[in-house]
Write an enzyme that holds these catalytic residues in place. Structure first.
Site, PDB file in Angstrom:
ATOM      1  N   GLY A 107       0.776  -1.233   0.000  1.00 49.29           N
ATOM      2  CA  GLY A 107       0.000   0.000   0.000  1.00 49.29           C
ATOM      3  C   GLY A 107       0.806   1.281   0.000  1.00 49.29           C
ATOM      4  O   GLY A 107       0.235   2.363  -0.159  1.00 49.29           O
ATOM      5  N   GLY A 141       3.643  -3.434  -3.802  1.00 42.52           N
ATOM      6  CA  GLY A 141       3.670  -3.645  -5.245  1.00 42.52           C
ATOM      7  C   GLY A 141       4.082  -2.347  -5.913  1.00 42.52           C
ATOM      8  O   GLY A 141       5.185  -2.184  -6.428  1.00 42.52           O
ATOM      9  N   ARG A 156      -5.822   2.797 -15.180  1.00 45.61           N
ATOM     10  CA  ARG A 156      -5.913   3.501 -13.890  1.00 45.61           C
ATOM     11  C   ARG A 156      -6.654   4.835 -13.962  1.00 45.61           C
ATOM     12  O   ARG A 156      -7.421   5.142 -13.056  1.00 45.61           O
ATOM     13  CB  ARG A 156      -4.514   3.680 -13.283  1.00 45.61           C
ATOM     14  CG  ARG A 156      -3.800   2.324 -13.033  1.00 45.61           C
ATOM     15  CD  ARG A 156      -2.500   2.478 -12.270  1.00 45.61           C
ATOM     16  NE  ARG A 156      -2.727   3.069 -10.979  1.00 45.61           N
ATOM     17  CZ  ARG A 156      -2.463   4.319 -10.651  1.00 45.61           C
ATOM     18  NH1 ARG A 156      -1.870   5.116 -11.527  1.00 45.61           N
ATOM     19  NH2 ARG A 156      -2.750   4.777  -9.473  1.00 45.61           N
ATOM     20  N   TYR A 196      -9.591   4.648 -11.450  1.00 50.18           N
ATOM     21  CA  TYR A 196      -9.304   5.302 -10.170  1.00 50.18           C
ATOM     22  C   TYR A 196      -9.147   6.812 -10.289  1.00 50.18           C
ATOM     23  O   TYR A 196      -8.651   7.439  -9.361  1.00 50.18           O
ATOM     24  CB  TYR A 196      -7.976   4.789  -9.582  1.00 50.18           C
ATOM     25  CG  TYR A 196      -7.819   3.313  -9.460  1.00 50.18           C
ATOM     26  CD1 TYR A 196      -8.818   2.522  -8.889  1.00 50.18           C
ATOM     27  CD2 TYR A 196      -6.642   2.690  -9.866  1.00 50.18           C
ATOM     28  CE1 TYR A 196      -8.643   1.160  -8.753  1.00 50.18           C
ATOM     29  CE2 TYR A 196      -6.459   1.328  -9.722  1.00 50.18           C
ATOM     30  CZ  TYR A 196      -7.461   0.561  -9.157  1.00 50.18           C
ATOM     31  OH  TYR A 196      -7.269  -0.778  -9.017  1.00 50.18           O
ATOM     32  N   CYS A 216     -14.136   3.407 -27.725  1.00 55.46           N
ATOM     33  CA  CYS A 216     -15.484   3.982 -27.763  1.00 55.46           C
ATOM     34  C   CYS A 216     -16.089   4.036 -26.369  1.00 55.46           C
ATOM     35  O   CYS A 216     -17.087   3.367 -26.086  1.00 55.46           O
ATOM     36  CB  CYS A 216     -16.359   3.152 -28.693  1.00 55.46           C
ATOM     37  SG  CYS A 216     -15.563   2.890 -30.276  1.00 55.46           S
ATOM     38  N   TYR A 252       0.387  -1.716 -12.103  1.00 50.95           N
ATOM     39  CA  TYR A 252      -1.035  -1.750 -12.473  1.00 50.95           C
ATOM     40  C   TYR A 252      -1.275  -1.134 -13.854  1.00 50.95           C
ATOM     41  O   TYR A 252      -2.309  -0.548 -14.109  1.00 50.95           O
ATOM     42  CB  TYR A 252      -1.895  -1.075 -11.391  1.00 50.95           C
ATOM     43  CG  TYR A 252      -1.662  -1.665 -10.024  1.00 50.95           C
ATOM     44  CD1 TYR A 252      -2.135  -2.940  -9.730  1.00 50.95           C
ATOM     45  CD2 TYR A 252      -0.921  -0.984  -9.057  1.00 50.95           C
ATOM     46  CE1 TYR A 252      -1.882  -3.509  -8.489  1.00 50.95           C
ATOM     47  CE2 TYR A 252      -0.677  -1.555  -7.819  1.00 50.95           C
ATOM     48  CZ  TYR A 252      -1.165  -2.819  -7.543  1.00 50.95           C
ATOM     49  OH  TYR A 252      -0.905  -3.382  -6.318  1.00 50.95           O
TER      50      TYR A 252
HETATM   51  C1  PLP Z   1      -2.681  -5.246  -3.851  1.00 51.32           C
HETATM   52  C2  PLP Z   1      -2.086  -5.835  -2.637  1.00 51.32           C
HETATM   53  C3  PLP Z   1      -0.797  -5.481  -2.238  1.00 51.32           C
HETATM   54  C4  PLP Z   1       0.039  -4.463  -2.960  1.00 51.32           C
HETATM   55  O1  PLP Z   1      -0.504  -3.184  -2.919  1.00 51.32           O
HETATM   56  P1  PLP Z   1       0.387  -1.924  -3.407  1.00 51.32           P
HETATM   57  O2  PLP Z   1      -0.491  -0.774  -3.181  1.00 51.32           O
HETATM   58  O3  PLP Z   1       0.701  -2.141  -4.827  1.00 51.32           O
HETATM   59  O4  PLP Z   1       1.594  -1.890  -2.549  1.00 51.32           O
HETATM   60  C5  PLP Z   1      -0.268  -6.108  -1.125  1.00 51.32           C
HETATM   61  N1  PLP Z   1      -0.987  -7.020  -0.426  1.00 51.32           N
HETATM   62  C6  PLP Z   1      -2.242  -7.374  -0.773  1.00 51.32           C
HETATM   63  C7  PLP Z   1      -2.959  -8.386   0.038  1.00 51.32           C
HETATM   64  C8  PLP Z   1      -2.825  -6.798  -1.881  1.00 51.32           C
HETATM   65  O5  PLP Z   1      -4.070  -7.145  -2.226  1.00 51.32           O
END
Ligand code: PLP
Length: 437
Positions: free
Chosen positions: A255, A291, A328, A332, A359, A388
Site C-alpha cells: 500500500g 507492489g 488507472r 481510479y 469507444c 497496475y
Molecule cells: C494489492 C495488494 C498489495 C500491494 O498493494 P500496493 O499498493 O501495490 O503496494 C499487497 N498485499 C495485498 C494483500 C494486496 O491485495
C-alpha cells in the site's frame, strides 16, 4: 551509463525517476533513447528500467531491515516474469493472489519458502496447489476459507501454514476503490472475531497457525493509517499471546504510495520508524508486501499522437494508447505525469486533453498543460506506469496487448511480444457441440 550503474534513490520518492533523462533533448530510459525502442517494437509499449527496479528494492529492503522485515513483491502490480526475476534475483519474496501468479513467481525463480498467498477468493484447486508446492504462508480471509484450507491439508497429509488476515477497520485515506480495511470491506476477518477463530484453528493438527496479516489499501501517501492499523495488530498479537496462542509472524501488507510532481511520496525512513514503533518490540518475523512502490516509478507507457482536434477548453490529442492499455485513469481517476520524447519546443503553450481511440468517454487520460505544441506523430511517455499498467490491461475493442520492454543500461529487450489478433481468433475456434440431457 552501464548496466551496473545504480540509480540510488534517497528516501524521497521522485528521485527514482532519475532513470528517465534527456540526452541531447531526447528522452532516454537509462542510456536508451525511448524513440529507438518505439522504432523497434512500435507504439504503444511499456518500458521498464531494470536499474530502477533493483534500486527501489534495495532502498526499501535496507530501510526496513533493522526491524527484521522481509520484502515480498505484490505480483499483481507487475506480473511479467522478467520483472519478477529482477526482484527474485535480489532475494525478494512474492505476494501472490492467484494460482496463475504462483506459477509466474515460481517461473521467475522465487523459492516457495518466499511466497505468501493472499486473496479473498482462493479456489480449492489453488489452495491445494499452494500446499503441494509448499508455500511459506496462506493468508486466510474467512472462517469458510479456513475450512477449505484445513480439508485440503488433511487430504494431502500436510500441515498448512496459515495467517489470518485481519480487517482492522481503518480508513487508508486513499481512493475509495483502493481502500480495503474499512468495516464494510470484503477483505479480511473483523478484528473482534479473530481471537476465537485463531484459537479454534490452532487446535487443529492440520493447521499451523503462524500469525496475522493486514493490508489496508493502496497508493497510501499519509502514513498515519499504517500506524493506526499496525498498532491495532500489535494489540491483537498481545491478546492472542495472552491466551497462550503462538504468534510468530506478522504480515504488514503493501500500500505504500508514490508521489508525483505535486506531492512528495512518503518518507521511507518514517515508514520504517512506524514499523519499529508499532510492532518492532514483539519479537515477530515481519514482512511487507509492496507492489506499486517497487515498480510504479520504474515504468513508462509510450504512445504516439495520432490526431489533434479542437475542443472546448483544451484541444484533444488522440493517442494510440487507450484505457485497455492503462486502466488507472478510468478506474481510479489516476493521473500520470506525461513527458514528450522530443526536446522542448517553442510555441503557444496550450493544454491538451489526451484521449485514446476506445469507444468510451472514460477513455480519457486527462488534461495536460505544459506539453508545448504537439503534432501528429509525436511520442509521449506516461510516467509512473510500471505498476497496475500492463498487469491490468485487456484486449477491449479487440486491441492487442501491447509489448513490454526491459531496459538495462544501454541495452533493451522485448519481454512480452504482441500476441496478435490471429492468436485471439485461434482461441475462438468453436469446439464441438455437447448435448446436455
Ligand atoms: C494489492 C495488494 C498489495 C500491494 O498493494 P500496493 O499498493 O501495490 O503496494 C499487497 N498485499 C495485498 C494483500 C494486496 O491485495
Amino acid at each position: 551509463m552501464t548496466a551496473t550503474t545504480p540509480f540510488l534513490p534517497d528516501t524521497r520518492d521522485e528521485t527514482t525517476d532519475a532513470w528517465l533523462t534527456r540526452r541531447n533533448g531526447t528522452l532516454c530510459a537509462e542510456a536508451v533513447p525511448l524513440s529507438a525502442v518505439a522504432q523497434a517494437v512500435g507504439t504503444p509499449f511499456y518500458a521498464y528500467s531494470a536499474a530502477a527496479l533493483r534500486a527501489n528494492y534495495a532502498a526499501l529492503a535496507a530501510a526496513v531491515a533493522p526491524h527484521r522485515v522481509t520484502v515480498c513483491f505484490a505480483v499483481k502490480a507487475s506480473s511479467n516474469r522478467n520483472v519478477l526475476a529482477e526482484f527474485a534475483a535480489l532475494g525478494c519474496g512474492m505476494d501472490i493472489v492467484s494460482g496463475g501468479e504462483m506459477t509466474r513467481a515460481l517461473a521467475a525463480g522465487t523459492p516457495p519458502s518466499r511466497i505468501i498467498f493472499s486473496g479473498v477468493g482462493k479456489t480449492r484447486g489453488e489452495i491445494r496447489a499452494a500446499l503441494r508446492v509448499g508455500l511459506h504462508q496462506i493468508n486466510v480471509e474467512s472462517a469458510a476459507e479456513l475450512e477449505v484450507v484445513a480439508a485440503a491439508a488433511r487430504e494431502l497429509g500436510l500441515r498448512a501454514p496459515v495467517a489470518l488476515r485481519v480487517n482492522p477497520d481503518v480508513d487508508a485515506l486513499t481512493h475509495a476503490k483502493i481502500t480495503t480495511a474499512r468495516k464494510d470491506s470484503k477483505f479480511g476477518i473483523a478484528a473482534a472475531e479473530v481471537p476465537a477463530l485463531y484459537a479454534e484453528a490452532a487446535a487443529r493438527p492440520e493447521l499451523e497457525m503462524v500469525g496475522l496479516a493486514v493490508h489496508i489499501g493502496s497508493q497510501i501517501l499519509d502514513l498515519a493509517p499504517f500506524r493506526q492499523a499496525w498498532a491495532a495488530m500489535a494489540g491483537l498479537v498481545r491478546v492472542l499471546r495472552a491466551a497462550g496462542l503462538p504468534v510468530a509472524r506478522l504480515d504488514l501488507g503493501g500500500g505504500l504510495g508514490i508521489g508525483d510532481d505535486s506531492h512528495p511520496g512518503p518518507d521511507l525512513a518514517e515508514y520504517a520508524r512506524i514499523i519499529g514503533e508499532t510492532v518492532g518490540g514483539l519479537d515477530l518475523a515481519l514482512n511487507v508486501e509492496p507492489g506499486r512502490w517497487l515498480c510504479g516509478r520504474a515504468g513508462v507507457l509510450v504512445s504516439e499522437v495520432l490526431y489533434l482536434k479542437p475542443g472546448e477548453g483544451a484541444d484533444f490529442a488522440i493517442i494510440d494508447a487507450a484505457m485497455n492499455d492503462l486502466m488507472r485513469p478510468a478506474l481510479y481517476e489516476a493521473r500520470h505525469p506525461v513527458m514528450p520524447l522530443h526536446p522542448p519546443r517553442d510555441g503557444a503553450a496550450r493544454a491538451y486533453r489526451l484521449v485514446g481511440p476506445i469507444c468510451e468517454s472514460s477513455d480519457d487520460f486527462g488534461s495536460y498543460p505544459g506539453l508545448g505544441p504537439l503534432a501528429a506523430g509525436d511520442l509521449l511517455a506516461f510516467r509512473h506506469a510500471g505498476a497496475y499498467g500492463a498487469a491490468m490491461s485487456s484486449t477491449y475493442n479487440s486491441r492487442d496487448l501491447i509489448p513490454e520492454v526491459l531496459v538495462d543500461g544501454a541495452q533493451f529487450r522485448l519481454i512480452r511480444a504482441r500476441a496478435g489478433i490471429d492468436a485471439a481468433l485461434r482461441l475462438e475456434e468453436p469446439g464441438p457441440w455437447s448435448h446436455a440431457g
